[in-house]
Design a protein around this motif. Structure first.
Motif, mmCIF file in Angstrom:
data_model
loop_
_atom_site.group_PDB
_atom_site.id
_atom_site.type_symbol
_atom_site.label_atom_id
_atom_site.label_comp_id
_atom_site.label_asym_id
_atom_site.label_seq_id
_atom_site.Cartn_x
_atom_site.Cartn_y
_atom_site.Cartn_z
ATOM 1 N N LYS A 284 14.061 26.137 -3.788
ATOM 2 C CA LYS A 284 14.407 25.118 -2.801
ATOM 3 C C LYS A 284 15.920 24.917 -2.790
ATOM 4 C CE LYS A 284 13.396 20.320 -1.584
ATOM 5 N NZ LYS A 284 12.697 19.095 -2.001
ATOM 6 N N VAL A 285 16.528 25.149 -1.628
ATOM 7 C CA VAL A 285 17.989 25.114 -1.520
ATOM 8 C C VAL A 285 18.406 24.089 -0.469
ATOM 9 C CG1 VAL A 285 20.076 26.460 -1.101
ATOM 10 C CG2 VAL A 285 18.060 27.562 -2.111
ATOM 11 N N PRO A 286 18.903 22.930 -0.884
ATOM 12 C CA PRO A 286 19.437 21.942 0.067
ATOM 13 C C PRO A 286 20.892 22.260 0.394
ATOM 14 C CG PRO A 286 19.448 21.024 -2.131
ATOM 15 C CD PRO A 286 18.873 22.398 -2.260
ATOM 16 N N ASN A 287 21.300 21.959 1.613
ATOM 17 C CA ASN A 287 22.708 22.117 1.989
ATOM 18 C C ASN A 287 23.434 20.813 1.687
ATOM 19 O OD1 ASN A 287 24.544 24.107 3.766
ATOM 20 N ND2 ASN A 287 25.097 22.002 4.216
ATOM 21 N N GLU A 288 24.437 20.863 0.821
ATOM 22 C CA GLU A 288 25.101 19.650 0.362
ATOM 23 C C GLU A 288 26.364 19.307 1.123
ATOM 24 O OE1 GLU A 288 25.754 20.193 -3.805
ATOM 25 O OE2 GLU A 288 23.820 19.301 -4.285
ATOM 26 N N LYS A 289 26.801 20.166 2.023
ATOM 27 C CA LYS A 289 28.059 19.927 2.723
ATOM 28 C C LYS A 289 27.818 19.425 4.142
ATOM 29 C CE LYS A 289 31.249 22.950 0.286
ATOM 30 N NZ LYS A 289 32.410 23.850 0.479
ATOM 31 N N ASP A 290 28.773 18.609 4.618
ATOM 32 C CA ASP A 290 28.698 18.099 5.984
ATOM 33 C C ASP A 290 29.423 18.998 6.983
ATOM 34 O OD1 ASP A 290 27.228 15.873 5.269
ATOM 35 O OD2 ASP A 290 29.000 14.645 4.891
ATOM 36 N N ASN A 291 30.274 19.898 6.477
ATOM 37 C CA ASN A 291 31.113 20.692 7.374
ATOM 38 C C ASN A 291 30.967 22.190 7.176
ATOM 39 O OD1 ASN A 291 32.250 20.795 4.876
ATOM 40 N ND2 ASN A 291 34.328 20.243 5.519
ATOM 41 N N ALA A 292 29.895 22.633 6.490
ATOM 42 C CA ALA A 292 29.668 24.065 6.285
ATOM 43 C C ALA A 292 28.177 24.312 6.082
ATOM 44 C CB ALA A 292 30.462 24.569 5.084
ATOM 45 N N SER A 293 27.735 25.524 6.406
ATOM 46 C CA SER A 293 26.332 25.903 6.250
ATOM 47 C C SER A 293 26.170 26.859 5.072
ATOM 48 C CB SER A 293 25.822 26.589 7.529
ATOM 49 O OG SER A 293 25.922 25.734 8.644
ATOM 50 N N THR A 294 24.986 26.839 4.465
ATOM 51 C CA THR A 294 24.674 27.808 3.415
ATOM 52 C C THR A 294 24.300 29.128 4.078
ATOM 53 O OG1 THR A 294 23.898 26.109 1.884
ATOM 54 C CG2 THR A 294 23.111 28.348 1.512
ATOM 55 N N VAL A 295 24.947 30.227 3.664
ATOM 56 C CA VAL A 295 24.720 31.523 4.307
ATOM 57 C C VAL A 295 24.194 32.580 3.342
ATOM 58 C CG1 VAL A 295 26.400 31.119 6.146
ATOM 59 C CG2 VAL A 295 27.158 32.142 3.990
ATOM 60 N N ILE B 261 21.543 27.656 6.563
ATOM 61 C CA ILE B 261 20.999 26.322 6.302
ATOM 62 C C ILE B 261 22.060 25.326 6.738
ATOM 63 C CG2 ILE B 261 19.973 24.769 4.607
ATOM 64 C CD1 ILE B 261 19.517 27.186 2.797
ATOM 65 N N ASP B 262 21.793 24.605 7.787
ATOM 66 C CA ASP B 262 22.783 23.693 8.362
ATOM 67 C C ASP B 262 22.906 22.411 7.535
ATOM 68 O OD1 ASP B 262 23.533 25.281 10.559
ATOM 69 O OD2 ASP B 262 21.746 24.646 11.680
ATOM 70 N N GLY C 121 22.538 18.753 6.243
ATOM 71 C CA GLY C 121 21.420 17.830 6.377
ATOM 72 C C GLY C 121 20.060 18.500 6.343
ATOM 73 N N GLN C 122 20.006 19.833 6.032
ATOM 74 C CA GLN C 122 18.741 20.559 5.997
ATOM 75 C C GLN C 122 18.580 21.284 4.665
ATOM 76 O OE1 GLN C 122 18.441 23.155 9.407
ATOM 77 N NE2 GLN C 122 18.694 21.490 10.888
ATOM 78 N N PHE C 123 17.350 21.783 4.416
ATOM 79 C CA PHE C 123 17.103 22.607 3.243
ATOM 80 C C PHE C 123 16.185 23.759 3.634
ATOM 81 C CE2 PHE C 123 13.400 19.869 3.195
ATOM 82 C CZ PHE C 123 12.382 20.683 2.694
ATOM 83 N N GLN C 124 16.116 24.762 2.765
ATOM 84 C CA GLN C 124 15.258 25.915 3.014
ATOM 85 C C GLN C 124 14.550 26.288 1.720
ATOM 86 O OE1 GLN C 124 14.718 27.920 6.014
ATOM 87 N NE2 GLN C 124 13.059 28.470 4.628
ATOM 88 N N GLN C 125 13.292 26.742 1.848
ATOM 89 C CA GLN C 125 12.551 27.213 0.691
ATOM 90 C C GLN C 125 12.353 28.724 0.792
ATOM 91 O OE1 GLN C 125 9.375 24.909 -1.024
ATOM 92 N NE2 GLN C 125 9.734 23.212 0.373
ATOM 93 N N PHE C 126 12.549 29.412 -0.341
ATOM 94 C CA PHE C 126 12.408 30.858 -0.408
ATOM 95 C C PHE C 126 11.283 31.194 -1.395
ATOM 96 C CE2 PHE C 126 16.815 29.844 0.613
ATOM 97 C CZ PHE C 126 17.055 30.645 1.740
#
Length: 243
Positions: A52-63, A120-121, A123-128
């Motif tokens: 489970k990977v949450p995106n912690e930044k307000d100005n960048a996405s997890t890639v 992952i934008d 305010g969002q998270f993704q599960q792998f």
């Protein structure tokens, strides 16, 4: 400049500094850790887990997300589930000590799984999801090390070890707790229930993270502007009095 005006200017500087410090303190994002869900599995069996990977930044996405498996306890089978929009790469490493599994000798095991190409934008998270096994019987946990890469080239390394009874590190490594088969089924089920509730609470917090952070920032900025306005009014009043 007379003494009264100097004191007013100093007070204004101090107030402005305190207010600006408040912005830096409160404007940070609502932090949540990279983790393995569910957090418990039976020793010696197979399990489907999700990173489970949450995106912690307000100005960048997890890639990109890189998961390094525990080298002390290699797994003979690691199969990722396809995640829409993401490419997956599985890397294997030769084992110093081959594994025996279902009458076969396994001389290599998956050491790293990398997901990339997706996003992952804020305010969002993704599960792998991963299917893993056969889980070891000679340890109470598997420790993974994860690297989270953002679109601004920042890399967060979730690799810090956790100490029982100690303070949680800033970037703890994800862990999978292993329990004896059947013996702790009841307690494990109870713990899984608590984990599910905690995960649901985390999901809510993560979903609201971006908007909550923005609201806090705007609120603090408003306070700063108000404080500076009051300070300016006091300084202007003293100027008129001096005149």
């Amino acid at each position: 400049m007379n003494a009264s005006r100097i004191r007013a200017v100093r007070r204004t500087s101090v107030i402005g500094g305190i207010a600006a410090g408040g912005v830096l303190l409160l404007a940070g994002p609502a932090f949540a850790h990279v983790s393995v869900q569910p957090g418990t599995a039976e020793k010696g069996g197979y399990s489907t887990i999700s990173v489970k990977v949450p995106n912690e930044k307000d100005n960048a996405s997890t890639v990109k997300v890189e998961l390094n498996l525990d080298p002390k306890h290699p797994l003979a089978s690691v199969m990722p589930q396809a995640v829409p929009g993401w490419d997956v790469k599985v890397e294997k490493t030769k084992l110093d000590k081959p594994l025996q599994m279902h009458g076969k000798t396994i001389d290599e095991a998956v050491s790293k799984v990398t997901w990339s190409g997706g996003k992952i934008d804020p305010g969002q998270f993704q599960q792998f999801p991963l299917s893993v096994g056969q889980l070891p019987t000679d340890t109470d946990e598997l420790v993974f090390k994860a690297l989270q890469t953002y679109s601004d080239d920042d890399v967060v390394r979730w690799i810090d070890p956790s100490t029982p009874g100690g303070a949680e590190p800033e970037h703890p490594a994800p862990k999978l707790k292993l329990v004896d088969k059947g013996a702790d089924a009841k307690s494990a089920g109870h713990q899984d229930g608590k984990d599910a509730k905690a995960a649901a609470a985390d999901d809510k917090a993560e979903a609201a993270g971006g908007s909550d952070t923005t609201a806090r920032v705007l609120g603090v900025v408003g306070i700063v502007v108000g404080v500076l306005g009051v300070a300016f009014g006091v300084l202007a009043g003293r100027r008129r009095t001096s005149a």
